[in-house]
Enzyme design. Structure first.
Site, short mmCIF file in Angstrom:
data_model
loop_
_atom_site.label_atom_id
_atom_site.label_comp_id
_atom_site.label_asym_id
_atom_site.label_seq_id
_atom_site.Cartn_x
_atom_site.Cartn_y
_atom_site.Cartn_z
N ASP A 33 0.82 -1.21 0.00
CA ASP A 33 0.00 0.00 0.00
C ASP A 33 0.86 1.26 0.00
OD1 ASP A 33 -2.00 -1.77 0.13
OD2 ASP A 33 -2.80 -1.14 2.08
N ALA A 34 1.96 1.22 0.76
CA ALA A 34 2.80 2.41 0.89
C ALA A 34 3.37 2.82 -0.46
CB ALA A 34 3.92 2.14 1.88
N ASP A 37 0.72 4.47 -2.41
CA ASP A 37 0.53 5.84 -1.92
C ASP A 37 1.62 6.78 -2.45
OD1 ASP A 37 -1.63 4.88 -0.62
OD2 ASP A 37 -0.67 4.79 1.37
N LEU A 83 -35.60 -10.34 -10.74
CA LEU A 83 -35.55 -11.79 -10.97
C LEU A 83 -36.74 -12.46 -10.30
CD1 LEU A 83 -31.79 -12.36 -10.05
CD2 LEU A 83 -32.79 -12.64 -12.33
N GLU A 114 -24.29 -18.31 -9.85
CA GLU A 114 -23.51 -17.27 -9.17
C GLU A 114 -24.21 -16.81 -7.90
OE1 GLU A 114 -24.13 -13.45 -11.77
OE2 GLU A 114 -24.07 -15.17 -13.13
N LYS A 116 -26.13 -14.64 -5.25
CA LYS A 116 -27.02 -13.48 -5.34
C LYS A 116 -26.60 -12.52 -4.24
CE LYS A 116 -31.82 -12.14 -5.88
NZ LYS A 116 -31.83 -10.99 -5.02
N ASP A 118 -26.28 -9.45 -1.76
CA ASP A 118 -27.31 -8.71 -1.06
C ASP A 118 -26.89 -7.26 -0.91
OD1 ASP A 118 -29.68 -8.34 0.12
OD2 ASP A 118 -29.22 -9.41 1.98
N ARG A 137 -31.05 1.46 -9.59
CA ARG A 137 -32.10 0.78 -10.34
C ARG A 137 -33.39 1.60 -10.35
NH1 ARG A 137 -36.19 -2.82 -9.12
NH2 ARG A 137 -36.68 -4.23 -10.83
N GLU A 174 -23.86 -5.20 -8.67
CA GLU A 174 -24.40 -5.00 -7.34
C GLU A 174 -23.36 -4.29 -6.48
OE1 GLU A 174 -27.47 -6.12 -7.01
OE2 GLU A 174 -27.88 -6.53 -4.89
N LYS A 295 -28.42 -18.55 -14.60
CA LYS A 295 -28.75 -17.86 -15.85
C LYS A 295 -28.41 -18.78 -17.02
CE LYS A 295 -27.42 -13.47 -13.77
NZ LYS A 295 -26.33 -12.50 -13.61
N CYS A 416 -29.43 -19.83 42.05
CA CYS A 416 -29.06 -20.10 43.44
C CYS A 416 -29.43 -18.95 44.38
CB CYS A 416 -27.57 -20.40 43.55
SG CYS A 416 -26.52 -18.94 43.42
N CYS A 431 -23.43 -14.02 38.71
CA CYS A 431 -23.83 -14.56 40.00
C CYS A 431 -22.59 -14.64 40.87
CB CYS A 431 -24.42 -15.95 39.79
SG CYS A 431 -24.49 -16.91 41.31
N CYS A 437 -23.46 -22.19 43.50
CA CYS A 437 -24.47 -22.11 42.44
C CYS A 437 -24.48 -23.36 41.55
CB CYS A 437 -24.19 -20.88 41.58
SG CYS A 437 -25.40 -20.66 40.28
S1 IVH Z 1 -29.00 -10.59 -12.59
C1 IVH Z 1 -31.50 -9.66 -15.84
N1 IVH Z 1 -27.20 -11.48 -10.92
O1 IVH Z 1 -30.96 -9.26 -7.44
C2 IVH Z 1 -30.66 -9.95 -14.69
N2 IVH Z 1 -28.86 -10.01 -10.11
O2 IVH Z 1 -33.81 -9.82 -7.34
C3 IVH Z 1 -30.97 -9.10 -13.56
N3 IVH Z 1 -28.64 -9.44 -7.77
O3 IVH Z 1 -32.01 -6.34 -9.05
C4 IVH Z 1 -30.20 -9.36 -12.39
N4 IVH Z 1 -26.82 -10.63 -7.38
O4 IVH Z 1 -29.78 -6.26 -7.81
C5 IVH Z 1 -28.29 -10.72 -11.09
N5 IVH Z 1 -25.52 -12.31 -9.55
C6 IVH Z 1 -26.61 -11.55 -9.72
C7 IVH Z 1 -27.17 -10.80 -8.67
C8 IVH Z 1 -28.31 -10.05 -8.90
C9 IVH Z 1 -27.72 -9.80 -6.87
C10 IVH Z 1 -29.77 -8.55 -7.47
C11 IVH Z 1 -29.96 -7.47 -8.49
C12 IVH Z 1 -31.39 -7.57 -8.95
C13 IVH Z 1 -32.00 -8.39 -7.86
C14 IVH Z 1 -33.18 -9.16 -8.36
#
Ligand code: IVH
Length: 678
Positions: A33-34, A37, A83, A114, A116, A118, A137, A174, A295, A416, A431, A437
């Site tokens: 890192d240094a 920088d 989805l 893949e 999903k 959050d 979105r 995401e 997918k 106790c 306690c 006890c």
């Molecule tokens: S694909 C047409 N891939 O999940 C494809 N979405 O419930 C559209 N999300 O709005 C999304 N991980 O924000 C895709 N590996 C992933 C994802 C993903 C998270 C979210 C995304 C989407 C929401 C749908």
């Protein structure tokens, strides 16, 4: 000829982009890192001297924009889709069969699998490789322009790598906050008495929606790209691939971060085994996920499948069981742990969370109850992640319609009835009936019998467990009532071992005062403190009746230890057990008696002196050497200070030897010690 400034600047920028790519996209930093920088600061210095050469895609231009009063709207040229979800194997199977039906095939269809993520969806638009805007979105057709915030994220390239990218490239992905960053952020918020975020997703959303980009810049946001939007002006060399999987690899090549858990799967069974594999590792991943997305891999097949409403027909989200759900607190009970720690536990209306039905959740301690302002009758969020004990995360805002009473701290142990102590500055209430006890029984007796305490040979942890579980002993005093016949009823205890144990109990009946004090298992009273107490008070009776003021005068005893001592010794239950121990024939060797004993033995150079033992001694263990020194009235402590008289040093003596040398402490070896002891 000197390199023109413009060239120098461009070369620094290129280096910085390359190293960011190694760090954020490949997760494989190639310089410290240094060093990064230093390069960065060189660029800043050159740009300061030549401001006309600053371009918006320079790595120095991530933060700097002024706070906004509101976000602009951005219309998505191609909608941002959501989805459809499935929650079980049957529904996943139906999805797969629908794909086969629509594609008129009975062959397996290649899919990608893949995580999903959050977080929240983002669309990044690059034109001629330069980041033009970033939009949320929103409702799918119109989102918010959060460009100046996204520019502060160092994993987002302001300019794509290489040259072979389409003229217009919209990338979708995401934005999320990794768990570690989230926890750090919340720790800081807690320290500063600021509001904490409920979870990484909220923290990511809150951070991205800051009007002041300087705040976003300080938040640990990350991005993984998972698809494309508008693509135009593809170059023949850099044409986007014909499969989803390969397109993602191309995006990675352009410098965009892509999750490295993405796999190709060839059957619905393979989908399921991927799902189960990731579910098992869910808690070990650096980021929160709430399921798996499958997918169709071929873009041509995706196109022929098309969309319904807002979701593609060629993709599906296979959701994990939720880790957070809402329930209601019916009551709060208090549990006593094996060390006396008292934990408030919420009794809940049963709720299905994290894959199981939960009806109890921990509230950790009273401070947490106050901080979260949890009351009986509240609607709360329950979290169960992996194998972790379910916990009450927070009260649902506005769920309290009628006034509810505050939960009160216990004054007496629910098991106790001894007094409960809550020391200022400590979160946990405990306690104080340690010797008596039932909740602490096994722990207390194990400690009592241990080597540095009463040193009862043959009474290991499992023997104590058995004796306690079978109700044969309730306190340490009961040990001395055990008979050979009772002991032989235990697992793997023959008559010979039983007799040996009875013999060991007999031998243990003449402990030195320090050992006996230590054996009582008073909180924070370790061996050294016990020895100092013995040295100071000389008899057990004097220790038992010592006042708080007398106690804090003892070396090594601070206000907290003194309070623990007073609380413990004033509990009637503990007093009864001590009485029973004495009645069972335990004769605590008072310090004066020790002295007398020593006088009879003969005084030696170490009597009354303080020694520290370090390193590996040639013949004795450190414990044995210590016993010998204690027997002549020496004090053995753990760390070298100006008060140390001798350092007994063996092989591989390290920092203690160095410190003793520095302080001019006399250093002796085992041979010298043994000679001196005679
Ligand atoms: S694909 C047409 N891939 O999940 C494809 N979405 O419930 C559209 N999300 O709005 C999304 N991980 O924000 C895709 N590996 C992933 C994802 C993903 C998270 C979210 C995304 C989407 C929401 C749908």
């Amino acid at each position: 000829m000197p390199v023109p400034i413009k060239k120098q600047i461009e070369s620094l920028r290129e280096k910085l982009r390359y190293h960011s790519y190694q760090y954020y996209v490949l997760d494989d930093p190639d310089i410290p890192d240094a060093q990064y920088d230093r390069l960065y600061n060189q660029l800043v210095a050159l740009e300061e001297k030549h401001p006309q050469l600053i371009t918006p895609d320079s790595p120095t231009q991530r933060v700097g924009a002024k706070p906004l009063s509101a976000f602009d709207q951005i219309q998505h040229q191609l909608p941002m889709l959501s989805l459809d979800n499935v929650f079980d194997f049957d529904a996943l199977l139906s999805f797969y069969q629908r794909l086969q039906d629509r594609l008129h095939t009975e062959d397996e269809i290649e899919l990608t699998a893949e995580p999903k993520l959050d977080g929240l969806a983002i669309s990044l638009r690059y034109e001629k490789g330069i980041l033009i805007y970033a939009a949320t979105r929103g409702d799918g057709s119109t989102g918010e322009n959060v460009t100046q915030n996204v520019r502060t994220m160092r994993c987002v390239p302001l300019r794509l790598l290489g040259e072979n990218y389409p003229d217009v490239l919209e990338v979708r992905g995401e934005i999320f906050m990794p768990k570690a960053g989230f926890e750090k952020l919340n720790r800081l918020a807690k320290q500063n008495d600021e509001k904490e975020f409920a979870n990484p997703r909220n923290a990511a959303a809150g951070s991205l929606r800051q009007l002041d980009p300087a705040i976003t810049a300080k938040r640990p946001l990350s991005l993984y790209c998972y698809s494309t939007g508008v693509v135009a002006g593809e170059k023949s060399a850099g044409k986007l691939a014909t499969t989803h999987y390969e397109i993602l690899q191309q995006l990675r090549g352009y410098g965009l971060p892509v999750c490295n858990e993405i796999k190709l799967v060839n059957s619905v069974e393979a989908c399921l085994s991927y799902y189960e594999g990731i579910l098992k590792r869910r808690d070990d991943l650096a980021y929160d996920i709430d399921g798996i997305v499958y997918k169709v891999n071929s873009i041509a097949l995706q196109n022929s499948l098309g969309f319904v409403a807002r979701a593609p027909r060629w993709a599906i989200a296979h959701k994990f069981p939720a880790q957070e759900e809402i329930s209601k607190i019916i009551d709060v009970d208090f549990q006593v742990g094996r060390t006396g720690a008292i934990t408030p536990v919420a009794r809940l209306e049963p709720v299905f969370v994290g894959g199981v039905t939960v009806s109890n959740a921990t509230l950790h301690n009273m401070d947490e109850i106050r901080r979260k302002d949890v009351r009986v009758g509240d609607q709360v969020i329950i979290r169960r992640a992996g194998d972790v004990i379910p916990e009450v995360v927070r009260v649902l805002p506005n769920s309290r319609t009628a006034p509810l009473t505050e939960i009160q701290i216990l004054t007496n142990c629910p098991v106790c009835h001894s007094a409960v102590e809550k020391i200022e500055g400590e979160a946990v209430a405990r306690c104080t009936g340690g010797l008596f006890c039932p909740a602490q029984r096994a722990q207390a007796i194990k400690h009592f019998a241990s080597r540095k305490a009463m040193d009862i040979d043959g009474l290991g942890e499992s023997k104590v467990e058995q004796l306690v579980e079978q109700g044969l002993i309730n306190t340490a005093a009961d040990l001395y009532q055990l008979k050979v016949e009772t002991l032989t009823s235990l697992d793997r205890m023959g008559e010979k071992s039983a007799k040996n144990l009875i013999n060991a109990l007999e031998i243990s009946k003449q402990p030195m005062l320090a050992r006996f004090i230590y054996a009582l298992g008073i909180r924070e009273v370790g061996e050294t403190t016990a020895r100092n107490l013995a040295k100071e008070f000389k008899t057990l009776a004097a220790v038992q009746t010592a006042s708080y003021e007398q106690l804090i005068d003892v070396q090594d005893v601070g206000p907290i230890v003194a309070k623990h001592l007073v609380n413990f010794l004033s509990q009637e239950h503990n007093q009864v057990v001590i009485k029973q121990l004495l009645a069972a024939g335990i004769k605590v060797q008072n310090v004066e008696l020790d002295q007398h004993h020593q006088d009879n033995q003969q005084d030696c150079e170490f009597t009354g002196k303080t020694l520290v033992i370090t390193g590996t001694l040639p013949t004795l263990s450190r414990e044995q050497a210590k016993e010998k020194l204690l027997a002549v009235g020496a004090f053995v402590t753990g760390s070298v200070s100006a008060k140390t008289d001798y350092l007994l040093a063996g092989d591989k003596a390290g920092s203690k030897l160095a410190k003793a040398t520095k302080l001019g402490v006399s250093i002796i070896d085992e041979v010298t010690m043994l000679k001196t002891l005679g």
